[in-house]
Design a protein around this motif. Structure first.
Motif, PDB file in Angstrom:
ATOM      1  N   SER A 278      -1.972 -13.547 -25.157  1.00 61.47           N
ATOM      2  CA  SER A 278      -0.579 -13.922 -25.409  1.00 61.47           C
ATOM      3  C   SER A 278      -0.046 -14.882 -24.352  1.00 61.47           C
ATOM      4  O   SER A 278       0.716 -15.810 -24.657  1.00 61.47           O
ATOM      5  N   TYR A 281      -1.395 -18.335 -25.105  1.00 65.39           N
ATOM      6  CA  TYR A 281      -0.686 -18.917 -26.243  1.00 65.39           C
ATOM      7  C   TYR A 281       0.701 -19.405 -25.819  1.00 65.39           C
ATOM      8  O   TYR A 281       1.143 -20.494 -26.223  1.00 65.39           O
ATOM      9  N   ALA A 282       1.389 -18.610 -25.010  1.00 66.35           N
ATOM     10  CA  ALA A 282       2.718 -19.013 -24.543  1.00 66.35           C
ATOM     11  C   ALA A 282       2.632 -20.264 -23.666  1.00 66.35           C
ATOM     12  O   ALA A 282       3.477 -21.163 -23.763  1.00 66.35           O
ATOM     13  N   ARG A 284       0.397 -22.649 -23.792  1.00 65.90           N
ATOM     14  CA  ARG A 284       0.177 -23.801 -24.678  1.00 65.90           C
ATOM     15  C   ARG A 284       1.486 -24.198 -25.381  1.00 65.90           C
ATOM     16  O   ARG A 284       1.818 -25.380 -25.474  1.00 65.90           O
ATOM     17  N   TYR A 285       2.221 -23.210 -25.865  1.00 59.25           N
ATOM     18  CA  TYR A 285       3.496 -23.456 -26.542  1.00 59.25           C
ATOM     19  C   TYR A 285       4.444 -24.237 -25.631  1.00 59.25           C
ATOM     20  O   TYR A 285       5.056 -25.227 -26.041  1.00 59.25           O
ATOM     21  N   ILE A 345       7.152 -12.734 -25.711  1.00 57.85           N
ATOM     22  CA  ILE A 345       6.129 -13.634 -26.267  1.00 57.85           C
ATOM     23  C   ILE A 345       5.660 -13.126 -27.620  1.00 57.85           C
ATOM     24  O   ILE A 345       5.545 -13.885 -28.593  1.00 57.85           O
ATOM     25  N   LEU A 349       6.321 -15.377 -30.976  1.00 63.83           N
ATOM     26  CA  LEU A 349       5.173 -15.988 -31.656  1.00 63.83           C
ATOM     27  C   LEU A 349       4.602 -15.105 -32.766  1.00 63.83           C
ATOM     28  O   LEU A 349       3.570 -15.446 -33.343  1.00 63.83           O
ATOM     29  N   TRP A 374       2.221 -20.786 -31.944  1.00 64.48           N
ATOM     30  CA  TRP A 374       2.318 -21.408 -30.623  1.00 64.48           C
ATOM     31  C   TRP A 374       2.132 -22.922 -30.673  1.00 64.48           C
ATOM     32  O   TRP A 374       2.274 -23.602 -29.656  1.00 64.48           O
TER      33      TRP A 374
END
Length: 394
Positions: A278, A281-282, A284-285, A345, A349, A374
């Motif tokens: 997670s 992914y955050a 990258r977002y 997160i 997402l 994301w």
């Protein structure tokens, strides 16, 4: 003297032994989440000739059939008979699963440092990256590598090249100019498993025509581009019959092809309370929204967490000298606009949904499917507004 550099990334097909394991791990995760969105899953898989080993820790209210998940996932990939690289019907499946450690669970259930919010499932650091060299805001070498392997799978499953088998990989070397812009493809390597019937000369002709020429933009190839297709001349023995596989052994393929740093934690088989997944992914977002907002041409975000603690212990920003603001100012923007506790997160997402098996191949980032939440750039305007307020304050 004109300074140039080259950079290489690789991708593998769904039938690569390590990727089989990633897909089975995420299939188990999805099966748990489909019945119990609050499942705690850490599932790893190892595979070799005639055997699959499923292991890890799972705490869930779901009732799932591990053996059925394993066999259906491997069948979907394309392995059914021994000639494919794995004898699905006769393989042995060993399962060793237990519940999550109570010592870990107590820190994840409640962060006593922050009003009993969900704490991070482990310590660690994770990275997110984005750059402006492709429309996906991803590095070109990994984008092209994924396109080549996806085309191999399409041609196999569509039965356009009936001799193709599930295992395969591709590698692309891109040359960059002195301003770090991609200017040409220097080298392409493709290795694809095949059956006994095809001659290597025909295979190379077909892959050149139906894969390379379809995936690599014409303007990036010149007379000096080197192309190697099945360079050993034979790739009949593949899949788990050729090599063992293990979950989490393709973390560079999963991310940015080596162009950005990696915290070391794998993604597949882990529910979103594990910040290895997670948090990455955050990150990258955030990085993608920073680049999409025009604050930088390149942006790498590092997050770090302590087990049982909700908020990250550190946030680091690196724009490699391309930022409109100082990296420290962009870090302030992130702290102001993004809540980076695991719970926030997960909610932002939608990470309790059973959608992770689709992430297990062809990269977790740069994907256009809406499931990849994301990859949204819905924070661009907020970032630009905050940037404008900083400029006005100076």
């Amino acid at each position: 003297m004109i300074m140039k550099r080259v950079f290489t990334s690789e991708s593998v097909t769904t039938g690569h032994p390590d990727k089989i394991c990633d897909q089975v791990s995420d299939a188990v995760l999805d099966a748990c989440l489909a019945q119990d969105p609050y499942s705690r899953v850490a599932c790893e898989v190892a595979i070799n000739t005639g055997i699959v080993f499923v292991m890890g820790e799972i705490t869930t209210k779901a009732t799932i059939d591990i053996e059925e998940i394993v066999r259906s996932t491997i069948k979907e990939i394309g392995y059914q008979e021994d000639r494919d690289g794995f004898a699905l019907d006769t393989c042995q499946i060993l399962v060793s699963l237990k519940e999550q450690s109570s010592d870990i669970a107590q820190g994840v259930d409640e962060d006593w440092h922050l009003d009993k919010a969900i704490g991070a499932g482990d310590q660690g650091m994770m990275f997110g990256y984005a750059c402006s060299e492709t429309e996906e805001l991803m590095p070109l070498p990994i984008v092209l590598s994924h396109q080549l392997t996806q085309k191999l799978e399409f041609l196999r499953k569509d039965e356009r090249l009936t001799y193709l088998r599930p295992d395969g990989k591709a590698q692309v070397t891109v040359e960059y100019d002195q301003e770090d812009n991609p200017i040409r493809v220097d080298t392409i390597v493709i290795s694809t498993q095949h059956d006994e019937t095809v001659e290597v000369k025909q295979l190379r002709k077909d892959i050149m025509q139906h894969v390379v020429k379809q995936c690599i933009p014409f303007h990036l190839i010149d007379e000096e581009t080197k192309i190697f297709i099945n360079p050993t001349g034979r790739f009949v023995i593949g899949g788990p019959n050729g090599d063992s596989g293990l979950t989490g052994r393709k973390i560079i393929v999963d991310t940015y092809g080596g162009m950005a740093r990696h915290g070391g934690g794998a993604f597949s088989g882990k529910d979103a309370t594990k910040v290895d997944r997670s948090g990455a992914y955050a990150a990258r977002y955030i990085a993608k929204n920073v680049v999409a907002a025009g604050l930088a041409k390149k942006c790498e975000i590092q997050l770090a967490y302590a087990i049982g603690v909700s908020l990250p212990v550190s946030i680091n920003v690196n724009t490699f000298g391309t930022g409109l603001l100082l990296d420290e100012q962009i870090s302030d923007v992130i702290s102001e606009l993004f809540c980076l506790t695991p719970d926030a997160i997960i909610q932002l997402l939608n990470l309790r949904s059973p959608m992770f098996q689709k992430t297990a191949c062809y990269g977790h980032f740069g994907r256009k499917d809406t499931l990849f939440s994301w990859e949204r750039t819905d924070m661009v305007e907020a970032i630009r507004s905050y940037q404008a307020s900083l400029v006005q304050a100076v």
